[in-house]
Design a protein around this motif. Structure first.
Motif, PDB file in Angstrom:
ATOM      1  N   LEU A   1     -26.098  33.066  10.562  1.00 45.13           N
ATOM      2  CA  LEU A   1     -26.088  32.915   9.111  1.00 45.13           C
ATOM      3  C   LEU A   1     -27.518  32.697   8.630  1.00 45.13           C
ATOM      4  O   LEU A   1     -28.243  31.856   9.168  1.00 45.13           O
ATOM      5  CB  LEU A   1     -25.209  31.727   8.710  1.00 45.13           C
ATOM      6  CG  LEU A   1     -23.778  31.708   9.264  1.00 45.13           C
ATOM      7  CD1 LEU A   1     -23.056  30.447   8.798  1.00 45.13           C
ATOM      8  CD2 LEU A   1     -23.006  32.943   8.845  1.00 45.13           C
ATOM      9  N   ASP A   2     -27.915  33.433   7.602  1.00 43.93           N
ATOM     10  CA  ASP A   2     -29.318  33.421   7.200  1.00 43.93           C
ATOM     11  C   ASP A   2     -29.450  33.449   5.682  1.00 43.93           C
ATOM     12  O   ASP A   2     -30.114  34.311   5.110  1.00 43.93           O
ATOM     13  CB  ASP A   2     -30.057  34.612   7.839  1.00 43.93           C
ATOM     14  CG  ASP A   2     -31.554  34.531   7.670  1.00 43.93           C
ATOM     15  OD1 ASP A   2     -32.093  33.415   7.633  1.00 43.93           O
ATOM     16  OD2 ASP A   2     -32.190  35.606   7.573  1.00 43.93           O
ATOM     17  N   ARG A   3     -28.792  32.484   5.052  1.00 43.20           N
ATOM     18  CA  ARG A   3     -28.928  32.344   3.595  1.00 43.20           C
ATOM     19  C   ARG A   3     -29.536  30.975   3.300  1.00 43.20           C
ATOM     20  O   ARG A   3     -28.846  29.953   3.244  1.00 43.20           O
ATOM     21  CB  ARG A   3     -27.571  32.493   2.906  1.00 43.20           C
ATOM     22  CG  ARG A   3     -27.687  32.438   1.379  1.00 43.20           C
ATOM     23  CD  ARG A   3     -26.362  32.679   0.679  1.00 43.20           C
ATOM     24  NE  ARG A   3     -26.575  32.652  -0.761  1.00 43.20           N
ATOM     25  CZ  ARG A   3     -25.989  31.793  -1.598  1.00 43.20           C
ATOM     26  NH1 ARG A   3     -25.099  30.904  -1.145  1.00 43.20           N
ATOM     27  NH2 ARG A   3     -26.264  31.826  -2.888  1.00 43.20           N
ATOM     28  N   ALA A   4     -30.854  30.946   3.158  1.00 41.76           N
ATOM     29  CA  ALA A   4     -31.562  29.694   2.913  1.00 41.76           C
ATOM     30  C   ALA A   4     -31.128  29.084   1.575  1.00 41.76           C
ATOM     31  O   ALA A   4     -30.723  29.809   0.663  1.00 41.76           O
ATOM     32  CB  ALA A   4     -33.067  29.966   2.913  1.00 41.76           C
TER      33      ALA A   4
ATOM     34  N   GLY B   1     -28.056  27.059  10.916  1.00 43.24           N
ATOM     35  CA  GLY B   1     -29.262  26.252  10.971  1.00 43.24           C
ATOM     36  C   GLY B   1     -30.391  26.816  10.124  1.00 43.24           C
ATOM     37  O   GLY B   1     -30.229  27.842   9.456  1.00 43.24           O
ATOM     38  N   PRO B   2     -31.549  26.134  10.156  1.00 40.95           N
ATOM     39  CA  PRO B   2     -31.836  24.925  10.934  1.00 40.95           C
ATOM     40  C   PRO B   2     -31.322  23.659  10.244  1.00 40.95           C
ATOM     41  O   PRO B   2     -31.363  23.552   9.023  1.00 40.95           O
ATOM     42  CB  PRO B   2     -33.368  24.917  11.003  1.00 40.95           C
ATOM     43  CG  PRO B   2     -33.796  25.587   9.749  1.00 40.95           C
ATOM     44  CD  PRO B   2     -32.751  26.637   9.453  1.00 40.95           C
TER      45      PRO B   2
ATOM     46  N   HIS C   1     -25.454  20.287  10.378  1.00 36.12           N
ATOM     47  CA  HIS C   1     -24.245  19.844   9.680  1.00 36.12           C
ATOM     48  C   HIS C   1     -23.261  20.995   9.457  1.00 36.12           C
ATOM     49  O   HIS C   1     -23.668  22.145   9.255  1.00 36.12           O
ATOM     50  CB  HIS C   1     -24.616  19.253   8.319  1.00 36.12           C
ATOM     51  CG  HIS C   1     -25.528  18.066   8.397  1.00 36.12           C
ATOM     52  ND1 HIS C   1     -25.148  16.857   8.944  1.00 36.12           N
ATOM     53  CD2 HIS C   1     -26.819  17.904   7.986  1.00 36.12           C
ATOM     54  CE1 HIS C   1     -26.151  16.006   8.861  1.00 36.12           C
ATOM     55  NE2 HIS C   1     -27.180  16.619   8.282  1.00 36.12           N
ATOM     56  N   ALA C   2     -21.961  20.657   9.469  1.00 34.22           N
ATOM     57  CA  ALA C   2     -20.914  21.661   9.242  1.00 34.22           C
ATOM     58  C   ALA C   2     -19.778  21.048   8.432  1.00 34.22           C
ATOM     59  O   ALA C   2     -18.688  20.804   8.954  1.00 34.22           O
ATOM     60  CB  ALA C   2     -20.404  22.211  10.564  1.00 34.22           C
TER      61      ALA C   2
ATOM     62  N   ASP D   1     -29.361  19.287  22.677  1.00 32.92           N
ATOM     63  CA  ASP D   1     -30.418  19.121  21.689  1.00 32.92           C
ATOM     64  C   ASP D   1     -30.412  20.315  20.742  1.00 32.92           C
ATOM     65  O   ASP D   1     -30.003  21.429  21.102  1.00 32.92           O
ATOM     66  CB  ASP D   1     -31.781  18.967  22.366  1.00 32.92           C
ATOM     67  CG  ASP D   1     -32.217  20.215  23.101  1.00 32.92           C
ATOM     68  OD1 ASP D   1     -32.971  21.012  22.517  1.00 32.92           O
ATOM     69  OD2 ASP D   1     -31.793  20.386  24.254  1.00 32.92           O
ATOM     70  N   ILE D   2     -30.867  20.091  19.531  1.00 26.39           N
ATOM     71  CA  ILE D   2     -30.693  21.065  18.456  1.00 26.39           C
ATOM     72  C   ILE D   2     -31.302  22.427  18.774  1.00 26.39           C
ATOM     73  O   ILE D   2     -30.768  23.462  18.386  1.00 26.39           O
ATOM     74  CB  ILE D   2     -31.235  20.511  17.120  1.00 26.39           C
ATOM     75  CG1 ILE D   2     -30.788  21.406  15.961  1.00 26.39           C
ATOM     76  CG2 ILE D   2     -32.760  20.335  17.164  1.00 26.39           C
ATOM     77  CD1 ILE D   2     -30.974  20.782  14.596  1.00 26.39           C
TER      78      ILE D   2
END
Length: 252
Positions: free
Chosen positions: A18-21, A54-55, A104-105, A182-183
């Protein structure tokens, strides 16, 4: 058209990121592209899919500020239909999908995660859950089923009624997520789980998986979502108050 899903191939496994800032809020375009990229991955013959975000935020859920700008009931219903279409594509995907929850989700982000086979979450102060009641919404019957099948009926009731968001360690303890790391390693661990699963005999795995996951597909059928009833409640004073409070909080 703006591309809101990054496609990254790892051999026979495709990562859909997913890439919607800035927080991957789920608007109709992102949901439509997610559904399409899942279908395309299957058509391309991939053996598995990693769904990442993310991030620090996998997905903040539905884009409530956008939804509140829609002019009428039909536009609102169409936007929600795009979200449930994406969820159904995940649930019915014929190859396994691992969720890489690198942040977060909440709400819709949690729904997408629950539609996946396996959930790897970032260890730390990251939260996951169905917090609909806290913003004045009622999770449909089918969505509540997704939570119950993972954490059990009694615990699901407590979480759904309170709208509680759990930190990663709590989520792991009750089985809401399957693994913490880890993230920066979350997508890699989701990929590793898929690679291990794909070492098993393919046809028996896929056939068993289809049987085991039939209830997810059933839960997301339109009759178990009752979208018209959900939309009817959208303009309830309690719901609007909760949604406006959320937007005010987001604006700070």
């Amino acid at each position: 058209m703006t591309t809101l899903i990054k496609r990254i191939d790892h051999g026979d496994i495709r990562e859909l990121r997913l890439d919607r800032a800035p927080v991957n809020a789920l608007d109709p375009m992102l949901c439509a592209q997610l559904a399409e990229t899942i279908r395309q991955a299957v058509a391309d013959g991939v053996d598995g899919i990693v769904l990442s975000g993310g991030p620090k935020v996998f997905s903040a859920g539905l884009d409530v500020p956008f939804l509140l700008t829609l002019p009428d009931r039909n536009a609102l219903k169409a936007a929600w239909e795009q979200f449930f279409l994406a969820a159904r594509e995940l649930a019915a995907c014929p190859v396994p999908v691992a969720a890489a929850l690198n942040g977060h989700a909440p709400a819709g982000g949690c729904v997408l995660a629950l539609c996946c086979d396996y959930r790897v979450m970032a260890d730390g102060p990251y939260r996951i859950g169905l917090n609909e009641t806290r913003v004045g919404l009622v999770a449909p019957v089918g969505i509540q089923h997704l939570m119950r099948r993972v954490v059990g009926a009694h615990r699901a009731e407590r979480l759904l009624v309170s709208g509680e968001m759990l930190e990663a360690q709590q989520a792991l303890a009750i089985g809401l997520v399957d693994e913490l790391t880890d993230i920066d390693s979350v997508p890699a661990r989701a990929l590793a789980w898929l690679e291990e699963l794909l070492q098993l005999p393919r046809k028996p795995v896929l056939a068993t998986r289809a049987i085991a996951r039939a209830d997810i597909v059933e839960a997301l059928r339109p009759e178990n979502i009752e979208l018209d009833r959900f939309i009817d409640a959208w303009n309830d004073p309690d719901t609007q108050a909760g949604l406006q409070a959320l937007v005010a909080k987001l604006g700070k």
